[in-house]
Design a protein around this motif. Structure first.
Motif, PDB file in Angstrom:
ATOM      1  N   VAL A   1       1.784  -1.006  19.523  1.00  0.00           N
ATOM      2  CA  VAL A   1       1.813   0.324  20.110  1.00  0.00           C
ATOM      3  C   VAL A   1       3.108   0.421  20.903  1.00  0.00           C
ATOM      4  O   VAL A   1       3.357  -0.399  21.791  1.00  0.00           O
ATOM      5  CB  VAL A   1       0.584   0.554  21.024  1.00  0.00           C
ATOM      6  N   VAL A   2       3.955   1.405  20.538  1.00  0.00           N
ATOM      7  CA  VAL A   2       5.284   1.504  21.122  1.00  0.00           C
ATOM      8  C   VAL A   2       5.513   2.872  21.743  1.00  0.00           C
ATOM      9  O   VAL A   2       4.885   3.861  21.363  1.00  0.00           O
ATOM     10  CB  VAL A   2       6.381   1.212  20.072  1.00  0.00           C
ATOM     11  N   ALA A   3       6.442   2.914  22.707  1.00  0.00           N
ATOM     12  CA  ALA A   3       6.828   4.164  23.359  1.00  0.00           C
ATOM     13  C   ALA A   3       8.306   4.075  23.717  1.00  0.00           C
ATOM     14  O   ALA A   3       8.838   2.978  23.925  1.00  0.00           O
ATOM     15  CB  ALA A   3       5.996   4.404  24.607  1.00  0.00           C
ATOM     16  N   ASP A   4       8.954   5.243  23.779  1.00  0.00           N
ATOM     17  CA  ASP A   4      10.350   5.281  24.207  1.00  0.00           C
ATOM     18  C   ASP A   4      10.558   6.163  25.430  1.00  0.00           C
ATOM     19  O   ASP A   4      11.662   6.272  25.935  1.00  0.00           O
ATOM     20  CB  ASP A   4      11.271   5.709  23.073  1.00  0.00           C
ATOM     21  N   GLY A   5       9.508   6.824  25.908  1.00  0.00           N
ATOM     22  CA  GLY A   5       9.604   7.632  27.105  1.00  0.00           C
ATOM     23  C   GLY A   5      10.084   9.049  26.875  1.00  0.00           C
ATOM     24  O   GLY A   5      10.041   9.867  27.782  1.00  0.00           O
ATOM     25  N   LYS A   6      10.548   9.355  25.665  1.00  0.00           N
ATOM     26  CA  LYS A   6      11.024  10.705  25.372  1.00  0.00           C
ATOM     27  C   LYS A   6      10.246  11.297  24.207  1.00  0.00           C
ATOM     28  O   LYS A   6       9.325  12.071  24.400  1.00  0.00           O
ATOM     29  CB  LYS A   6      12.515  10.680  25.078  1.00  0.00           C
ATOM     30  N   ARG A   7      10.621  10.943  22.986  1.00  0.00           N
ATOM     31  CA  ARG A   7       9.887  11.457  21.815  1.00  0.00           C
ATOM     32  C   ARG A   7       8.488  10.864  21.734  1.00  0.00           C
ATOM     33  O   ARG A   7       7.565  11.501  21.246  1.00  0.00           O
ATOM     34  CB  ARG A   7      10.656  11.153  20.535  1.00  0.00           C
ATOM     35  N   ARG A   8       8.345   9.642  22.215  1.00  0.00           N
ATOM     36  CA  ARG A   8       7.044   8.972  22.257  1.00  0.00           C
ATOM     37  C   ARG A   8       6.763   8.543  23.688  1.00  0.00           C
ATOM     38  O   ARG A   8       7.050   7.414  24.095  1.00  0.00           O
ATOM     39  CB  ARG A   8       7.041   7.752  21.327  1.00  0.00           C
TER      40      ARG A   8
END
Length: 83
Positions: free
Chosen positions: A32-39
């Motif tokens: 499970v990943v996130a980038d803080g902007k698009r995700r």
């Protein structure tokens, strides 16, 4: 390489190919990943681990608390990839 929470990884496949993410959770064969902007943290992406290339960097737990802190921690990776 052992996947860890907070590890920075580059996407190898999909519409987000070349983007950098931080791993929030690992449940093989998915991460499970996130980038803080698009995700953002509220809408993380579930991605197969073999579609991610791990870097040697693991972000501290404090950097995973808010979307702003994730974006600022990933900025050096995005800048280096753009050059």
């Amino acid at each position: 390489m052992e996947w860890k929470r907070g590890q920075v990884a580059r996407s190898l496949a999909g519409h987000d190919k070349g983007s950098f993410f931080t791993v929030l959770e690992v449940a093989p064969p998915y991460g499970v990943v996130a980038d803080g902007k698009r995700r953002p943290l509220e809408r993380p992406k579930r991605k197969k681990l073999f579609h991610l290339a791990p870097t040697g960097t693991v972000l501290p737990e404090e950097a995973l608390k808010t979307n702003r802190s994730i974006r600022s921690a990933l900025r050096p990776f995005q800048d280096a990839a753009a050059k």
